[in-house]
Design a protein around this motif. Sequence first.
Motif, PDB file in Angstrom:
ATOM      1  N   PHE B 127       0.821  -1.209   0.000  1.00 46.06           N
ATOM      2  CA  PHE B 127       0.000   0.000   0.000  1.00 46.06           C
ATOM      3  C   PHE B 127       0.858   1.263   0.000  1.00 46.06           C
ATOM      4  N   GLN B 128       2.157   1.071  -0.170  1.00 50.91           N
ATOM      5  CA  GLN B 128       3.106   2.178  -0.277  1.00 50.91           C
ATOM      6  C   GLN B 128       3.161   3.070   0.958  1.00 50.91           C
ATOM      7  N   ILE B 129       3.000   2.475   2.125  1.00 48.29           N
ATOM      8  CA  ILE B 129       3.135   3.267   3.352  1.00 48.29           C
ATOM      9  C   ILE B 129       4.053   2.540   4.337  1.00 48.29           C
ATOM     10  N   LYS B 130       4.971   1.757   3.794  1.00 46.38           N
ATOM     11  CA  LYS B 130       5.837   0.946   4.648  1.00 46.38           C
ATOM     12  C   LYS B 130       6.647   1.794   5.630  1.00 46.38           C
ATOM     13  N   LEU B 136       1.581   7.168  14.540  1.00 46.69           N
ATOM     14  CA  LEU B 136       0.240   7.103  15.116  1.00 46.69           C
ATOM     15  C   LEU B 136      -0.758   7.564  14.059  1.00 46.69           C
ATOM     16  N   PRO B 137      -2.020   7.123  14.149  1.00 43.31           N
ATOM     17  CA  PRO B 137      -3.005   7.494  13.123  1.00 43.31           C
ATOM     18  C   PRO B 137      -3.062   8.992  12.854  1.00 43.31           C
ATOM     19  N   LYS B 138      -2.932   9.808  13.930  1.00 42.28           N
ATOM     20  CA  LYS B 138      -3.084  11.241  13.718  1.00 42.28           C
ATOM     21  C   LYS B 138      -1.913  11.836  12.917  1.00 42.28           C
ATOM     22  N   GLN B 139      -0.824  11.055  12.782  1.00 39.82           N
ATOM     23  CA  GLN B 139       0.317  11.533  11.999  1.00 39.82           C
ATOM     24  C   GLN B 139       0.216  11.098  10.533  1.00 39.82           C
ATOM     25  N   LEU B 140      -0.912  10.474  10.173  1.00 41.93           N
ATOM     26  CA  LEU B 140      -1.091   9.999   8.794  1.00 41.93           C
ATOM     27  C   LEU B 140      -2.155  10.837   8.096  1.00 41.93           C
ATOM     28  N   SER B 141      -2.075  10.876   6.777  1.00 42.74           N
ATOM     29  CA  SER B 141      -3.114  11.576   6.019  1.00 42.74           C
ATOM     30  C   SER B 141      -4.352  10.693   5.927  1.00 42.74           C
ATOM     31  N   GLU B 144      -3.872   7.647   3.830  1.00 41.12           N
ATOM     32  CA  GLU B 144      -2.990   6.675   4.498  1.00 41.12           C
ATOM     33  C   GLU B 144      -3.728   5.953   5.617  1.00 41.12           C
ATOM     34  N   GLN B 145      -4.538   6.722   6.363  1.00 40.74           N
ATOM     35  CA  GLN B 145      -5.325   6.112   7.444  1.00 40.74           C
ATOM     36  C   GLN B 145      -6.228   5.021   6.896  1.00 40.74           C
ATOM     37  N   GLN B 146      -6.892   5.339   5.752  1.00 40.67           N
ATOM     38  CA  GLN B 146      -7.808   4.360   5.182  1.00 40.67           C
ATOM     39  C   GLN B 146      -7.046   3.126   4.701  1.00 40.67           C
ATOM     40  N   ARG B 147      -5.846   3.328   4.155  1.00 42.49           N
ATOM     41  CA  ARG B 147      -5.058   2.178   3.700  1.00 42.49           C
ATOM     42  C   ARG B 147      -4.635   1.312   4.887  1.00 42.49           C
ATOM     43  N   VAL B 148      -4.300   1.982   6.022  1.00 42.38           N
ATOM     44  CA  VAL B 148      -3.967   1.212   7.227  1.00 42.38           C
ATOM     45  C   VAL B 148      -5.173   0.391   7.670  1.00 42.38           C
ATOM     46  N   THR B 167     -14.622   4.918   0.149  1.00 41.20           N
ATOM     47  CA  THR B 167     -14.011   6.108  -0.447  1.00 41.20           C
ATOM     48  C   THR B 167     -14.760   7.375  -0.070  1.00 41.20           C
ATOM     49  N   GLY B 168     -15.768   7.198   0.796  1.00 43.68           N
ATOM     50  CA  GLY B 168     -16.664   8.319   1.108  1.00 43.68           C
ATOM     51  C   GLY B 168     -15.955   9.513   1.704  1.00 43.68           C
ATOM     52  N   ASN B 169     -14.852   9.252   2.358  1.00 41.08           N
ATOM     53  CA  ASN B 169     -14.164  10.328   3.040  1.00 41.08           C
ATOM     54  C   ASN B 169     -12.858  10.730   2.358  1.00 41.08           C
ATOM     55  N   LEU B 170     -12.656  10.212   1.159  1.00 43.83           N
ATOM     56  CA  LEU B 170     -11.362  10.415   0.500  1.00 43.83           C
ATOM     57  C   LEU B 170     -11.517  11.265  -0.749  1.00 43.83           C
ATOM     58  N   ASP B 171     -10.414  11.925  -1.134  1.00 46.64           N
ATOM     59  CA  ASP B 171     -10.432  12.632  -2.424  1.00 46.64           C
ATOM     60  C   ASP B 171     -10.331  11.591  -3.544  1.00 46.64           C
ATOM     61  N   SER B 172     -10.506  12.008  -4.756  1.00 44.75           N
ATOM     62  CA  SER B 172     -10.613  11.015  -5.830  1.00 44.75           C
ATOM     63  C   SER B 172      -9.325  10.239  -6.031  1.00 44.75           C
ATOM     64  N   ALA B 173      -8.160  10.910  -5.853  1.00 48.89           N
ATOM     65  CA  ALA B 173      -6.887  10.214  -6.042  1.00 48.89           C
ATOM     66  C   ALA B 173      -6.757   9.071  -5.044  1.00 48.89           C
TER      67      ALA B 173
END
Lengths: 416, 218
Positions: B127-130, B136-141, B144-148, B167-173
């Motif tokens: 998921f490219q967040i290795k 911590l979750p609050k330090q992620l975008s 990234e949070q959704q991928r975690v 995807t309801g809370n995410l931008d299209s990218a």
Amino acid sequence: MIFLAFRQLVSRKRQTLLTLAGIILGTIAFIVISGIMLGFREFFIDQLVNNDAQVHITSKETIIDTPALSTFFFPKIEHVFWNTPPSTRKDHARIIYPAGWYKRLDNDPRIAAYSPQLKTQIILTHYGKAISGQLIGVVPSRQQHVTTIRNYVHGGKFTDIGAGSNRIILGQELLEKLGAHVTERIWISNGRSAPIPFKIVGSFQTGVSALDANTVFGSLSDAQHLNQTPGYVNEIAVRLKHIDQAKQVSEDWQKFGDEKVQSWDQANASFFNIFKIQDAIRYMMITCILMVAGFGIYNILNMVVTQKRKEIAILRSIGFEAKDIIFLFFIQGVVLGILGGLIGVLVGYGLCLYLSQVPFGGGPLGKGTGTLTVSFQPAIYIRAFTLSFIASIIASVLPARAAGYMTPIDIIRSES
Amino acid sequence: MSILLENVNKFFNTPPTQVLTDITCDIKLGEFVSLVGRSGSGKSTLLYIMSSLDTATSGSIKIAGDEISTFSQKKLHQFRNEHMGFVFQFHYLLPELTAEENILMPARKKGLHHKKRDYAHHLLEEFQIKHKFDRLPKQLSGGEQQRVSIARALIMEPSYLFTDEPTGNLDSANGEIVMTIFKKLNLEKKTTIVMVTHDPDFANIATRQIYLSDGKIT
């Protein structure tokens, strides 16, 4: 789950510390208050029990009045009129058959030691100064096994009294009032006979003013000689192996003879009522303090449960059961309780150690060293820890159960 | 190992409404199904009923031939833990735990969190967040949070993945990234995916679409 519980505790440091502080304060309060109260009580009981005998067997003085004589002399007549109403005392100023008591005491396995005494009122004279006091004639080797008097003797040993060589030990206050010194000679009279010289071989200070200000210890035979009553004994002081048997023993012996048998707790019954009230106050105070601490835990955990609804939902949906969730929050309360209790016990112990060094009063309350008496009974610490632990468990069970009842779907539905 | 729903009805009491009416459908193993419909059409409720989080008022739900209403709580939770993954609109990550610890939470239930660590890192890498495994979750975008949270759903290698507006809370990218992950998962691991969405583009990625309207399949 323990892992997560610890993480949650650590991540809200302020709340955790505040809660801990509440529990710690409660525990410390219990320990210090109990320590001081019980310390004083131990000291007090020690004074009551050990300065004096645990059971006294004394000659009984009976007042003989009109009804008693009327029924004795005129048993058939209902109303007896006396010209001069009789009133007198049946005066057994001694134990009638002490040898019988000695035999009984020797054979009773509950007895640690006993000491026959002759107590008599005396007048002490020293260079024209006369003070009344009480002479207790004892067998020193026996007496010092019955009470702790030998610990309080200055300037000599209690056994220096010897057996029949006119040597005495005086209360410190009495000595000062007479203006006499150890090794000096003073004159003692029983008021009916010519004064006899006695040599002062020591003084004692128990801290009990009543004792220190008017008591003189001499040998039994000297006292009998002074009192012109050879062979008389008017009291037997008894020490038991187990203090709590005192009441039972005195009740048993009450049946035997004409003598009055009284245990130390019967003689001081009113103090025990005070102790009971003290205990009640102590526990009430502690309950209040711990309730406040408990509400602290309850409040914070409740808030946390509400804040963490979402996380509870996700934990449930990834396979954690209700009991895991209950455990998650419950364990936090338990950890707080144990930690707060332990720290409280340690700090409380330190504070008690410190308090026991604090100069306090001196004089009659000071047990010689003049510091606050603090009790270090392990029971206080065990009780303090248990109470704070129970308080925190009760306080955490409720929010934990509430969290357990939440179902994931209710939470998710209310979130979206 | 398919999910079979027969004559499922769902009522809510307050206010009294019928959310689902007589739903019968069959989701086969390895399918990628999207549930679409307007808001209030009952698609989320249907998802939660077929994923055992919610219960039906009447009807039967069978997973791999077993009626799930007969499962004990213990068995149900164990089944969820081993065979189901959930991804919600919100990430629901535990804020006290790092990304890696969050991903390993389902494994922790069974004491497998040490064994699964390598797989967690594999997922993070995929998921490219290795490099963010100890954040911590609050330090992620948001993405990234959704991928975690997707990695957390996949750590036990479930047969089913249920996802409600992922995807309801995410931008299209970021939405694209998530959908790519799902597609790949379905293709390579043959994971059965049921997804609720109202985005027609994302719904089209699924192999089958189920339309709901007023609690009925149309």
